[in-house]
Design a protein around this motif. Structure first.
Motif, PDB file in Angstrom:
ATOM      1  N   TRP A 288     -25.599 -12.366 -80.737  1.00 35.64           N
ATOM      2  CA  TRP A 288     -24.837 -13.593 -80.940  1.00 35.64           C
ATOM      3  C   TRP A 288     -25.726 -14.753 -81.368  1.00 35.64           C
ATOM      4  O   TRP A 288     -25.351 -15.541 -82.231  1.00 35.64           O
ATOM      5  CB  TRP A 288     -24.061 -13.945 -79.665  1.00 35.64           C
ATOM      6  CG  TRP A 288     -22.944 -13.018 -79.440  1.00 35.64           C
ATOM      7  CD1 TRP A 288     -22.856 -12.049 -78.490  1.00 35.64           C
ATOM      8  CD2 TRP A 288     -21.766 -12.916 -80.232  1.00 35.64           C
ATOM      9  NE1 TRP A 288     -21.685 -11.359 -78.632  1.00 35.64           N
ATOM     10  CE2 TRP A 288     -20.990 -11.856 -79.688  1.00 35.64           C
ATOM     11  CE3 TRP A 288     -21.270 -13.601 -81.336  1.00 35.64           C
ATOM     12  CZ2 TRP A 288     -19.769 -11.492 -80.215  1.00 35.64           C
ATOM     13  CZ3 TRP A 288     -20.047 -13.230 -81.869  1.00 35.64           C
ATOM     14  CH2 TRP A 288     -19.310 -12.184 -81.305  1.00 35.64           C
ATOM     15  N   MET A 289     -26.905 -14.850 -80.780  1.00 41.48           N
ATOM     16  CA  MET A 289     -27.763 -15.964 -81.161  1.00 41.48           C
ATOM     17  C   MET A 289     -28.264 -15.787 -82.589  1.00 41.48           C
ATOM     18  O   MET A 289     -28.485 -16.771 -83.303  1.00 41.48           O
ATOM     19  CB  MET A 289     -28.944 -16.102 -80.195  1.00 41.48           C
ATOM     20  CG  MET A 289     -30.011 -15.056 -80.324  1.00 41.48           C
ATOM     21  SD  MET A 289     -31.328 -15.352 -79.124  1.00 41.48           S
ATOM     22  CE  MET A 289     -32.498 -14.095 -79.660  1.00 41.48           C
ATOM     23  N   THR A 290     -28.419 -14.528 -83.028  1.00 40.61           N
ATOM     24  CA  THR A 290     -28.871 -14.278 -84.397  1.00 40.61           C
ATOM     25  C   THR A 290     -27.805 -14.690 -85.395  1.00 40.61           C
ATOM     26  O   THR A 290     -28.069 -15.438 -86.353  1.00 40.61           O
ATOM     27  CB  THR A 290     -29.216 -12.792 -84.577  1.00 40.61           C
ATOM     28  OG1 THR A 290     -30.251 -12.434 -83.656  1.00 40.61           O
ATOM     29  CG2 THR A 290     -29.684 -12.511 -85.998  1.00 40.61           C
ATOM     30  N   ILE A 291     -26.581 -14.232 -85.185  1.00 40.40           N
ATOM     31  CA  ILE A 291     -25.499 -14.545 -86.110  1.00 40.40           C
ATOM     32  C   ILE A 291     -25.138 -16.029 -86.044  1.00 40.40           C
ATOM     33  O   ILE A 291     -24.881 -16.678 -87.063  1.00 40.40           O
ATOM     34  CB  ILE A 291     -24.270 -13.661 -85.813  1.00 40.40           C
ATOM     35  CG1 ILE A 291     -24.638 -12.192 -86.003  1.00 40.40           C
ATOM     36  CG2 ILE A 291     -23.103 -14.038 -86.708  1.00 40.40           C
ATOM     37  CD1 ILE A 291     -25.196 -11.867 -87.386  1.00 40.40           C
ATOM     38  N   ASN A 292     -25.159 -16.588 -84.825  1.00 37.80           N
ATOM     39  CA  ASN A 292     -24.877 -18.015 -84.689  1.00 37.80           C
ATOM     40  C   ASN A 292     -25.942 -18.861 -85.371  1.00 37.80           C
ATOM     41  O   ASN A 292     -25.639 -19.883 -85.992  1.00 37.80           O
ATOM     42  CB  ASN A 292     -24.768 -18.381 -83.206  1.00 37.80           C
ATOM     43  CG  ASN A 292     -24.442 -19.841 -82.988  1.00 37.80           C
ATOM     44  OD1 ASN A 292     -25.290 -20.617 -82.584  1.00 37.80           O
ATOM     45  ND2 ASN A 292     -23.215 -20.227 -83.261  1.00 37.80           N
ATOM     46  N   MET A 324     -28.525 -11.207 -95.386  1.00 40.26           N
ATOM     47  CA  MET A 324     -29.422 -11.300 -94.230  1.00 40.26           C
ATOM     48  C   MET A 324     -28.704 -10.897 -92.947  1.00 40.26           C
ATOM     49  O   MET A 324     -29.238 -10.136 -92.125  1.00 40.26           O
ATOM     50  CB  MET A 324     -29.955 -12.727 -94.103  1.00 40.26           C
ATOM     51  CG  MET A 324     -30.911 -13.143 -95.204  1.00 40.26           C
ATOM     52  SD  MET A 324     -31.291 -14.936 -95.171  1.00 40.26           S
ATOM     53  CE  MET A 324     -32.010 -15.106 -93.542  1.00 40.26           C
ATOM     54  N   ALA A 325     -27.475 -11.385 -92.774  1.00 35.76           N
ATOM     55  CA  ALA A 325     -26.712 -11.083 -91.560  1.00 35.76           C
ATOM     56  C   ALA A 325     -26.427  -9.595 -91.438  1.00 35.76           C
ATOM     57  O   ALA A 325     -26.552  -9.008 -90.352  1.00 35.76           O
ATOM     58  CB  ALA A 325     -25.409 -11.878 -91.556  1.00 35.76           C
ATOM     59  N   ALA A 326     -26.058  -8.964 -92.535  1.00 36.48           N
ATOM     60  CA  ALA A 326     -25.742  -7.531 -92.499  1.00 36.48           C
ATOM     61  C   ALA A 326     -26.974  -6.701 -92.148  1.00 36.48           C
ATOM     62  O   ALA A 326     -26.914  -5.805 -91.290  1.00 36.48           O
ATOM     63  CB  ALA A 326     -25.173  -7.088 -93.845  1.00 36.48           C
ATOM     64  N   GLY A 327     -28.104  -6.993 -92.784  1.00 42.37           N
ATOM     65  CA  GLY A 327     -29.313  -6.230 -92.521  1.00 42.37           C
ATOM     66  C   GLY A 327     -29.783  -6.365 -91.079  1.00 42.37           C
ATOM     67  O   GLY A 327     -30.106  -5.361 -90.414  1.00 42.37           O
ATOM     68  N   ILE A 328     -29.809  -7.597 -90.576  1.00 39.37           N
ATOM     69  CA  ILE A 328     -30.260  -7.832 -89.199  1.00 39.37           C
ATOM     70  C   ILE A 328     -29.313  -7.176 -88.196  1.00 39.37           C
ATOM     71  O   ILE A 328     -29.741  -6.589 -87.198  1.00 39.37           O
ATOM     72  CB  ILE A 328     -30.386  -9.341 -88.934  1.00 39.37           C
ATOM     73  CG1 ILE A 328     -31.493  -9.943 -89.802  1.00 39.37           C
ATOM     74  CG2 ILE A 328     -30.673  -9.610 -87.457  1.00 39.37           C
ATOM     75  CD1 ILE A 328     -31.558 -11.458 -89.776  1.00 39.37           C
TER      76      ILE A 328
END
Length: 454
Positions: A288-292, A324-328
Motif C-alpha cells: 500500500w505504501m508503494t502504490i500510494n 512502474m506500478a505494475a512491475g513493482i
C-alpha cells in the motif's frame, strides 16, 4: 527562488524524475509505518497476543480519522502544486498559510472526536471483551497526537507540492528512531503495555511535526515561508482546497468505513484471527505504501505540469507511472506469497495466528495487480483538478460494492476467504471504470476550462 530540483518535474526525464520524486516519498511512508509496526513487533513479543490484537483492532478507526484530514491535505497539495507550476508565488503564499491554520483546527477536532468515541467505537466494531479496554486505551492516548500528526501531514504536502520530497523523509527517519527507542523503553523496560506503545507513537509524531514546522518557518525568501502575522484562512483558498480535498476526504472515509466493516467481520472469527489480520496489515502495508507513494508522485507531477500547461507530459507521466506500478506490484506479490510464514513469525510465535495469517497472504497477494489503476489514474486526475467522477467510481464501485458484499455474502458464507474476496472483486470493477474514463479523455478539457487554460 526556484531551484533546479524543484523545476525538474517540469523539464527532466519523466522516468527519472518520477523515480527520484517517488523514492523519498516511499522511504518516508516506510518510516511512518514504523510507528505502528514497532508497536506491533514489541507488543507482540513482550506483552502477548491479546495486547497485539488490541493494537490491531484500533487500526481501521484510526485510519478513518486520519484519512479524513489527509484527503484535505491532498487538496492543499494539488492547489499549491498547480500555482507553483504556473509561477504564481503570491498564490502559494496564501495557500500555505491557509493550509496550516486548517490543519491545527481540524487536528483539535479529531483529538476530541477520537478521545470521546474510543470505547463506543470499539464496541460498535464488535471488539471482543477481553481486549476492549486495552484497545480503547490505545485509541485515547493515540488521539492526543492528532494536532502534531496533522501539522506534519500538511507540512509534507506543502513541501512535496513544490517538488521537495527529501526533507519529509529525513524528518520521518528521525521521528521513527524516536518511536522505536521509546517503544523499547516504555514497553520492554517500564512494562507499560499498550499505553506505552501509544505514548511512544504520540511523542514521535510531535518530533516529526516540530522538524517539519522548523523547516517551513526557516525558509526565508520563499513563498512557503511561514510568518505568524499571515496565518489566517483565506476564503477563496479554503474553497479551492475544499473543492478538491472534500471529495478526496469522502473517498478516504468510505474506504475506511468499508475497512471498519471488514475489521468487524474479522472480529467475529476470534482473537487469533484479529491478531493475524492486524499483523497482515503491517506486512501488506509495504504494497500500500508503494502504490500510494506512486499516487502521490503522479499527483504532484500532474499538478505542476498541468499548471504549466504541459498536457502531453501529464499523459506520458501517467504511462510511465502505470508501468512502474505494475512491475513493482508483481515483485511484491511474488515475495509475499512465497515468504508468508517467515514474515508472520517476525511478529508472533503463536501457531494459530501464523496459520490464519499465511492463509490471508495466499488469498490476497496474487490479486494486488487489480488495484494499481485505481491509485495511479485517480492520482493523475486529482492532480489536474478532476475529483468528481473518480470519487464517484471509488465510493460506489469500491466502497459501496464492498459494503454490499460484506452485508449479503459474509453472513451466508461465514469464512475468512469470503471477507477477503471483497477486495479483488471491487478492485477489478473499479479499475476497468477508471481506465475507460481516463481513455475517453474529456476530463482534461473540463479541467482546462475550469482553470481558464487553453
Amino acid at each position: 527562488m526556484r531551484s533546479l530540483k524543484q523545476t525538474d518535474i517540469l523539464t527532466g526525464s519523466i522516468p527519472k524524475q518520477l523515480l527520484l520524486f517517488f523514492l523519498p516519498i516511499w522511504f518516508g511512508t516506510l518510516f511512518q509505518q514504523l510507528y505502528n509496526t514497532a508497536d506491533t513487533l514489541i507488543v507482540g513479543n513482550f506483552v502477548g497476543t491479546n495486547a497485539l490484537a488490541a493494537v490491531g483492532a484500533t487500526g481501521a478507526f484510526v485510519n478513518l480519522l486520519v484519512g479524513l484530514f489527509v484527503g484535505l491535505c491532498s487538496g492543499a497539495g494539488v492547489v499549491i502544486a498547480q500555482s507553483w507550476g504556473a509561477h504564481d508565488p503570491e498564490a502559494v503564499d496564501r495557500q500555505v498559510h491557509t493550509a496550516l491554520v486548517l490543519s491545527v483546527g481540524l487536528g483539535a477536532l479529531l483529538t476530541v472526536l477520537g478521545f470521546a468515541s474510543a470505547t463506543p467505537m470499539m464496541r460498535l466494531m464488535g471488539t471482543p471483551e477481553e481486549i476492549l479496554a486495552d484497545a480503547a486505551l490505545y485509541l485515547r492516548i493515540y488521539s492526543l497526537g492528532m494536532i502534531p500528526q496533522m501539522l506534519y501531514n500538511m507540512g509534507t504536502n506543502i513541501l512535496r507540492a513544490i517538488g521537495d520530497s527529501k526533507r519529509p523523509l529525513y524528518f520521518l527517519i528521525a521521528a521513527s528512531l524516536v518511536n522505536i527507542v521509546l517503544d523499547v523503553v516504555f514497553i520492554a523496560v517500564f512494562g507499560w503495555g499498550v499505553a506505552g506503545a501509544a505514548l511512544a507513537t504520540v511523542l514521535s509524531q510531535v518530533a516529526s511535526a516540530v522538524l517539519t514546522l522548523r523547516c517551513i518557518t526557516g525558509s526565508e525568501g520563499t513563498p512557503w515561508h511561514i510568518r505568524a502575522e499571515k496565518l489566517r484562512l483565506h476564503t477563496e483558498v479554503l474553497a479551492a482546497i475544499c473543492m478538491i480535498g472534500i471529495p478526496a476526504a469522502a473517498q478516504s472515509a468510505m474506504y475506511n468505513v468499508s475497512n471498519m466493516l471488514i475489521q468487524s467481520s474479522m472480529n467475529s472469527f476470534g482473537t487469533s484471527t484479529i491478531a493475524a489480520w492486524g499483523v497482515y496489515g503491517k506486512i501488506d502495508f509495504v504494497f500500500w505504501m508503494t502504490i500510494n507513494s506512486l499516487g502521490i508522485a503522479i499527483t504532484t507531477f500532474a499538478g505542476q505540469n498541468f499548471g504549466a500547461r504541459q498536457y502531453d507530459r501529464v499523459r506520458n507521466g501517467v504511462r510511465v507511472c502505470m508501468a512502474m506500478a505494475a512491475g513493482i506490484t508483481l515483485v511484491i506479490s511474488a515475495v509475499f506469497y512465497n515468504a508468508a510464514e517467515p514474515l508472520f513469525r517476525l511478529f508472533s510465535q503463536d501457531d494459530a495466528v501464523i496459520a490464519v495469517g499465511v492463509g490471508m497472504m495466499h488469498v490476497l497477494t496474487p490479486v494486488y495487480i487489480t488495484y494499481i489503476s485505481i491509485e495511479v489514474l485517480s492520482g493523475a486526475l486529482r492532480g489536474c483538478g478532476d475529483v468528481r467522477v473518480p470519487t464517484l467510481i471509488t465510493v460506489f464501485f469500491v466502497c459501496g460494492l464492498r459494503v454490499l458484499w460484506l452485508t449479503l455474502m459474509v453472513p451466508r458464507y461465514h469464512t475468512i476467504a469470503t471477507v477477503e474476496l471483497s477486495y479483488p472483486l471491487t478492485w477489478t470493477l473499479a479499475s476497468l471504470l477508471f481506465i475507460l474514463y481516463y481513455k475517453r479523455g474529456g476530463w482534461l478539457n473540463r479541467c482546462k476550462a475550469a482553470k481558464g487554460l487553453e
